[in-house]
Design a protein around this motif. Structure first.
Motif, PDB file in Angstrom:
ATOM      1  N   GLY A 172       1.008  -1.270  -0.066  1.00  0.00           N
ATOM      2  CA  GLY A 172       0.126   0.084   0.041  1.00  0.00           C
ATOM      3  C   GLY A 172       0.940   1.172  -0.143  1.00  0.00           C
ATOM      4  N   GLU A 173       0.874   1.982   1.122  1.00  0.00           N
ATOM      5  CA  GLU A 173       1.677   3.222   1.277  1.00  0.00           C
ATOM      6  C   GLU A 173       2.649   3.041   2.327  1.00  0.00           C
ATOM      7  N   ARG A 174       2.923   1.705   2.564  1.00  0.00           N
ATOM      8  CA  ARG A 174       4.018   1.572   3.630  1.00  0.00           C
ATOM      9  C   ARG A 174       5.276   0.794   2.864  1.00  0.00           C
ATOM     10  N   LEU A 175       6.321   1.073   3.329  1.00  0.00           N
ATOM     11  CA  LEU A 175       7.781   0.222   3.205  1.00  0.00           C
ATOM     12  C   LEU A 175       7.880  -0.609   4.273  1.00  0.00           C
ATOM     13  N   VAL A 176       7.997  -2.064   3.828  1.00  0.00           N
ATOM     14  CA  VAL A 176       8.299  -3.079   4.790  1.00  0.00           C
ATOM     15  C   VAL A 176       9.723  -3.470   4.485  1.00  0.00           C
ATOM     16  N   LEU A 177      10.572  -3.490   5.313  1.00  0.00           N
ATOM     17  CA  LEU A 177      12.011  -3.814   5.199  1.00  0.00           C
ATOM     18  C   LEU A 177      12.089  -4.928   6.310  1.00  0.00           C
ATOM     19  N   LYS A 178      12.906  -6.328   5.810  1.00  0.00           N
ATOM     20  CA  LYS A 178      13.120  -7.199   6.712  1.00  0.00           C
ATOM     21  C   LYS A 178      14.175  -6.859   7.643  1.00  0.00           C
ATOM     22  N   GLY A 179      13.901  -7.120   8.793  1.00  0.00           N
ATOM     23  CA  GLY A 179      14.860  -7.140   9.810  1.00  0.00           C
ATOM     24  C   GLY A 179      14.811  -5.637  10.535  1.00  0.00           C
ATOM     25  N   ASP A 180      15.606  -5.641  11.635  1.00  0.00           N
ATOM     26  CA  ASP A 180      15.478  -4.472  12.786  1.00  0.00           C
ATOM     27  C   ASP A 180      16.441  -3.379  12.186  1.00  0.00           C
ATOM     28  N   HIS A 181      16.070  -2.257  11.665  1.00  0.00           N
ATOM     29  CA  HIS A 181      16.610  -1.019  10.941  1.00  0.00           C
ATOM     30  C   HIS A 181      16.389   0.058  11.346  1.00  0.00           C
ATOM     31  N   ARG A 182      15.576   0.223  12.633  1.00  0.00           N
ATOM     32  CA  ARG A 182      15.219   1.468  13.501  1.00  0.00           C
ATOM     33  C   ARG A 182      16.434   2.250  13.851  1.00  0.00           C
ATOM     34  N   PHE A 183      17.490   1.786  13.940  1.00  0.00           N
ATOM     35  CA  PHE A 183      18.765   2.825  14.134  1.00  0.00           C
ATOM     36  C   PHE A 183      19.473   3.432  13.108  1.00  0.00           C
ATOM     37  N   LYS A 184      19.426   2.687  12.106  1.00  0.00           N
ATOM     38  CA  LYS A 184      20.213   3.102  10.780  1.00  0.00           C
ATOM     39  C   LYS A 184      19.216   3.976   9.862  1.00  0.00           C
ATOM     40  N   LEU A 185      17.886   3.546   9.864  1.00  0.00           N
ATOM     41  CA  LEU A 185      16.982   4.105   8.920  1.00  0.00           C
ATOM     42  C   LEU A 185      16.694   5.572   9.101  1.00  0.00           C
ATOM     43  N   PRO A 186      16.656   6.210  10.360  1.00  0.00           N
ATOM     44  CA  PRO A 186      16.181   7.816  10.424  1.00  0.00           C
ATOM     45  C   PRO A 186      17.298   8.355   9.490  1.00  0.00           C
ATOM     46  N   ASP A 187      18.690   8.202   9.800  1.00  0.00           N
ATOM     47  CA  ASP A 187      19.680   9.096   8.894  1.00  0.00           C
ATOM     48  C   ASP A 187      19.429   9.015   7.385  1.00  0.00           C
ATOM     49  N   LEU A 188      19.047   7.754   7.009  1.00  0.00           N
ATOM     50  CA  LEU A 188      18.965   7.589   5.612  1.00  0.00           C
ATOM     51  C   LEU A 188      17.649   8.283   5.025  1.00  0.00           C
ATOM     52  N   LEU A 189      16.632   8.082   5.887  1.00  0.00           N
ATOM     53  CA  LEU A 189      15.456   8.854   5.499  1.00  0.00           C
ATOM     54  C   LEU A 189      15.736  10.169   5.408  1.00  0.00           C
ATOM     55  N   LEU A 190      16.349  11.040   6.611  1.00  0.00           N
ATOM     56  CA  LEU A 190      16.684  12.312   6.532  1.00  0.00           C
ATOM     57  C   LEU A 190      17.391  12.979   5.388  1.00  0.00           C
ATOM     58  N   ARG A 191      18.632  11.981   4.957  1.00  0.00           N
ATOM     59  CA  ARG A 191      19.214  12.208   3.978  1.00  0.00           C
ATOM     60  C   ARG A 191      18.760  12.177   2.672  1.00  0.00           C
ATOM     61  N   ARG A 192      17.538  11.472   2.590  1.00  0.00           N
ATOM     62  CA  ARG A 192      16.714  11.342   1.311  1.00  0.00           C
ATOM     63  C   ARG A 192      15.897  12.433   1.249  1.00  0.00           C
ATOM     64  N   GLY A 193      15.495  13.274   2.401  1.00  0.00           N
ATOM     65  CA  GLY A 193      14.696  14.469   2.152  1.00  0.00           C
ATOM     66  C   GLY A 193      13.522  14.631   3.338  1.00  0.00           C
ATOM     67  N   VAL A 194      13.437  13.365   4.007  1.00  0.00           N
ATOM     68  CA  VAL A 194      12.314  13.423   4.807  1.00  0.00           C
ATOM     69  C   VAL A 194      12.521  14.732   6.120  1.00  0.00           C
ATOM     70  N   GLN A 195      11.615  15.612   6.345  1.00  0.00           N
ATOM     71  CA  GLN A 195      11.877  16.658   7.424  1.00  0.00           C
ATOM     72  C   GLN A 195      12.184  15.921   8.807  1.00  0.00           C
ATOM     73  N   ARG A 196      11.133  15.092   9.112  1.00  0.00           N
ATOM     74  CA  ARG A 196      11.254  14.596  10.687  1.00  0.00           C
ATOM     75  C   ARG A 196      10.656  13.183  10.534  1.00  0.00           C
ATOM     76  N   VAL A 197      11.519  12.405  11.238  1.00  0.00           N
ATOM     77  CA  VAL A 197      11.359  10.897  11.440  1.00  0.00           C
ATOM     78  C   VAL A 197      10.937  10.527  12.888  1.00  0.00           C
ATOM     79  N   VAL A 198       9.867   9.970  12.971  1.00  0.00           N
ATOM     80  CA  VAL A 198       9.354   9.454  14.415  1.00  0.00           C
ATOM     81  C   VAL A 198       9.277   8.148  14.460  1.00  0.00           C
ATOM     82  N   HIS A 199       9.809   7.499  15.808  1.00  0.00           N
ATOM     83  CA  HIS A 199       9.623   6.221  16.091  1.00  0.00           C
ATOM     84  C   HIS A 199       8.464   5.988  16.528  1.00  0.00           C
ATOM     85  N   GLY A 200       7.641   5.062  16.225  1.00  0.00           N
ATOM     86  CA  GLY A 200       6.325   4.760  16.656  1.00  0.00           C
ATOM     87  C   GLY A 200       6.359   3.400  17.223  1.00  0.00           C
TER      88      GLY A 200
END
Length: 132
Positions: free
Chosen positions: A104-132
């Motif tokens: 749908g509108e979700r990206l599902v990545l296999k494995g636990d990437h919570r700590f690496k992913l925010p930096d990559l998303l910010l570098r990709r142009g996301v303004q704010r990353v929230v851990h939910g």
């Protein structure tokens, strides 16, 4: 004379094993370069040092379990069209050396990437990353 033949024949056996005659995986050695990498690949075009303007305002990153009970990292709230979601997924897969899908509108990545992913998303142009 039989000892000389034995020595000669054992030398041939070692030679043929070294060449892969009896090794069932010897032919696969040539295909090693075509396999996907298990090491992360951060490309400049995927993750520039200065993020582009006009990216998604906010996204949520959370850890869930799939139907098989395995950990998956879910990225929600990007608000991008399906073609861009697929591009983002491929870039994140290369950077994290993992597999994933677009649901749908979700990206599902296999494995636990919570700590690496925010930096990559910010570098990709996301303004704010929230851990939910």
């Amino acid at each position: 004379m039989t000892k000389q033949k034995d020595k000669h024949s054992s030398g041939q056996q070692q030679d043929s094993k070294a060449k892969g005659f009896n090794n069932p995986f010897a032919r696969l050695e040539g295909l090693r370069d075509t396999l996907p990498s298990t090491k992360p690949q951060l490309r400049r075009e995927d993750f520039p040092d200065t993020p582009p303007q006009g990216g998604p305002e906010r996204t949520v990153v959370r850890l869930e379990t799939d139907r098989a009970g395995k950990e998956v990292t879910v990225v929600e709230g990007l608000g991008l069209p399906a073609t861009e979601l697929q591009e983002w997924l491929q870039a994140l897969q290369r950077a994290l050396a993992c597999t994933g899908t677009v649901e749908g509108e979700r990206l599902v990545l296999k494995g636990d990437h919570r700590f690496k992913l925010p930096d990559l998303l910010l570098r990709r142009g996301v303004q704010r990353v929230v851990h939910g």
